[in-house]
Every structure is written in C-alpha cells, then in structure tokens.
Design a protein around this motif. Structure first.
Motif, mmCIF file in Angstrom:
data_model
loop_
_atom_site.group_PDB
_atom_site.id
_atom_site.type_symbol
_atom_site.label_atom_id
_atom_site.label_comp_id
_atom_site.label_asym_id
_atom_site.label_seq_id
_atom_site.Cartn_x
_atom_site.Cartn_y
_atom_site.Cartn_z
ATOM 1 N N ASN A 94 -12.902 0.896 1.291
ATOM 2 C CA ASN A 94 -12.162 2.079 0.860
ATOM 3 C C ASN A 94 -10.813 2.116 1.556
ATOM 4 O O ASN A 94 -10.734 1.919 2.768
ATOM 5 N N ILE A 95 -9.777 2.368 0.766
ATOM 6 C CA ILE A 95 -8.468 2.647 1.337
ATOM 7 C C ILE A 95 -8.199 4.123 1.081
ATOM 8 O O ILE A 95 -8.676 4.693 0.098
ATOM 9 N N ARG A 96 -7.459 4.733 1.989
ATOM 10 C CA ARG A 96 -7.272 6.187 1.902
ATOM 11 C C ARG A 96 -5.861 6.551 2.333
ATOM 12 O O ARG A 96 -5.300 5.938 3.240
ATOM 13 N N SER B 28 -8.747 8.694 -1.836
ATOM 14 C CA SER B 28 -9.212 7.351 -1.518
ATOM 15 C C SER B 28 -9.465 6.544 -2.785
ATOM 16 O O SER B 28 -9.568 7.092 -3.893
ATOM 17 N N THR C 165 -3.995 -8.285 4.074
ATOM 18 C CA THR C 165 -5.439 -8.203 3.845
ATOM 19 C C THR C 165 -6.207 -9.341 4.499
ATOM 20 O O THR C 165 -7.433 -9.277 4.601
ATOM 21 N N PHE D 68 0.904 -1.153 0.000
ATOM 22 C CA PHE D 68 0.000 0.000 0.000
ATOM 23 C C PHE D 68 0.938 1.196 0.000
ATOM 24 O O PHE D 68 1.630 1.457 0.985
ATOM 25 N N TRP E 211 0.351 -4.292 3.719
ATOM 26 C CA TRP E 211 -0.985 -4.498 4.267
ATOM 27 C C TRP E 211 -1.345 -5.974 4.161
ATOM 28 O O TRP E 211 -1.449 -6.523 3.068
ATOM 29 N N LEU F 94 -3.925 2.284 9.489
ATOM 30 C CA LEU F 94 -3.021 1.149 9.359
ATOM 31 C C LEU F 94 -1.595 1.539 9.721
ATOM 32 O O LEU F 94 -0.891 0.800 10.400
ATOM 33 N N THR G 3 -8.554 -8.297 7.091
ATOM 34 C CA THR G 3 -9.657 -7.448 6.653
ATOM 35 C C THR G 3 -10.747 -8.354 6.056
ATOM 36 O O THR G 3 -10.431 -9.233 5.263
ATOM 37 N N PHE H 34 -1.957 5.990 6.238
ATOM 38 C CA PHE H 34 -2.568 4.956 5.409
ATOM 39 C C PHE H 34 -3.755 4.383 6.170
ATOM 40 O O PHE H 34 -3.595 3.849 7.268
ATOM 41 N N TRP H 35 -4.943 4.505 5.591
ATOM 42 C CA TRP H 35 -6.184 4.064 6.220
ATOM 43 C C TRP H 35 -6.805 2.920 5.428
ATOM 44 O O TRP H 35 -6.826 2.951 4.199
ATOM 45 N N VAL H 36 -7.349 1.942 6.146
ATOM 46 C CA VAL H 36 -8.142 0.865 5.563
ATOM 47 C C VAL H 36 -9.500 0.952 6.236
ATOM 48 O O VAL H 36 -9.621 0.712 7.438
#
Length: 118
Positions: free
Chosen positions: A92-94, A108, A83, A47, A81, A69, A86, A62-64
C-alpha cells in the motif's frame, strides 16, 4: 519568495484581523494520488498527489507501507520513489494531506512492486 513560516504567520495574522481562526476550518483537504497511474511499479517512479484546501496546505506525506518516504511542504507534491529498495509484491502506498488548521485526509492505493528479473 517569502519563507513558508513567514507566510503562515502572515496568514494567521490576517485571519485574526478578519475575525477568523483555524478553529473555523473543519474541512480536511482534498487528496488525489496522481502517480503512479498503474497498479504495477518498478525501478524509479514518480509518486505524486494533488492536494487542495481552501485554507492552504501545510504538508503532504508520502508513505510506502509503514515507511514515511518523504514530506513535502510545497506544491507540486511529488517524490521520486526507487522501488528497488522495496521488496517485490503488493504494498500500500499512501498520501496524507494536512491543511494549515491541522485537518488531515489520507488516501491509499495498492500497487505491486516488480523488480525481479523475469
């Protein structure tokens, strides 16, 4: 290599000498998610983002979904990352880039997590 806090302090001191301040910087950084490139992810993926700003980048988040994150203060801005942690499905990742003056920009992207056996 100079510690980041010392480098920031020197930058602020030099800006004061030249009559500049953080208040002069109102432009948010440029943020581009560079990885994952596709829209489907599984296993552990990179990511990553490119974040640039004329006054310097302070940090990149870094957001999941709604979960932070990783926060990266040093380029290259990237995190691995996993996954598997998750739930499968769209999410959405941002990436949020913050410059030295505190300006932020958020970008995002929607990806689909697919770790379930077929």
């Amino acid at each position: 290599m100079m510690p980041k806090s010392l480098a920031a302090l020197l930058l602020i001191a030099c800006a004061a000498c030249w009559g500049l301040s953080d208040q002069d910087d109102t432009a948010a950084p440029v943020v581009v998610i560079t990885s994952p490139a596709g829209d489907q992810v599984s296993g552990t993926v990179s990511f990553a983002a490119t974040v640039v700003d004329d006054s310097g980048v302070d940090k990149v988040e870094f957001w999941v979904g709604q979960t932070l994150l990783f926060e990266d203060p040093v380029s290259p801005f990237e995190v691995q990352w996993n996954t598997v942690n998750t739930p499968d499905g769209p999410i959405n990742i941002r990436v949020v880039g913050t410059d030295i003056a505190g300006n932020t920009r958020s970008v995002s992207k929607s990806v689909t997590v697919s770790n379930a056996p077929e």
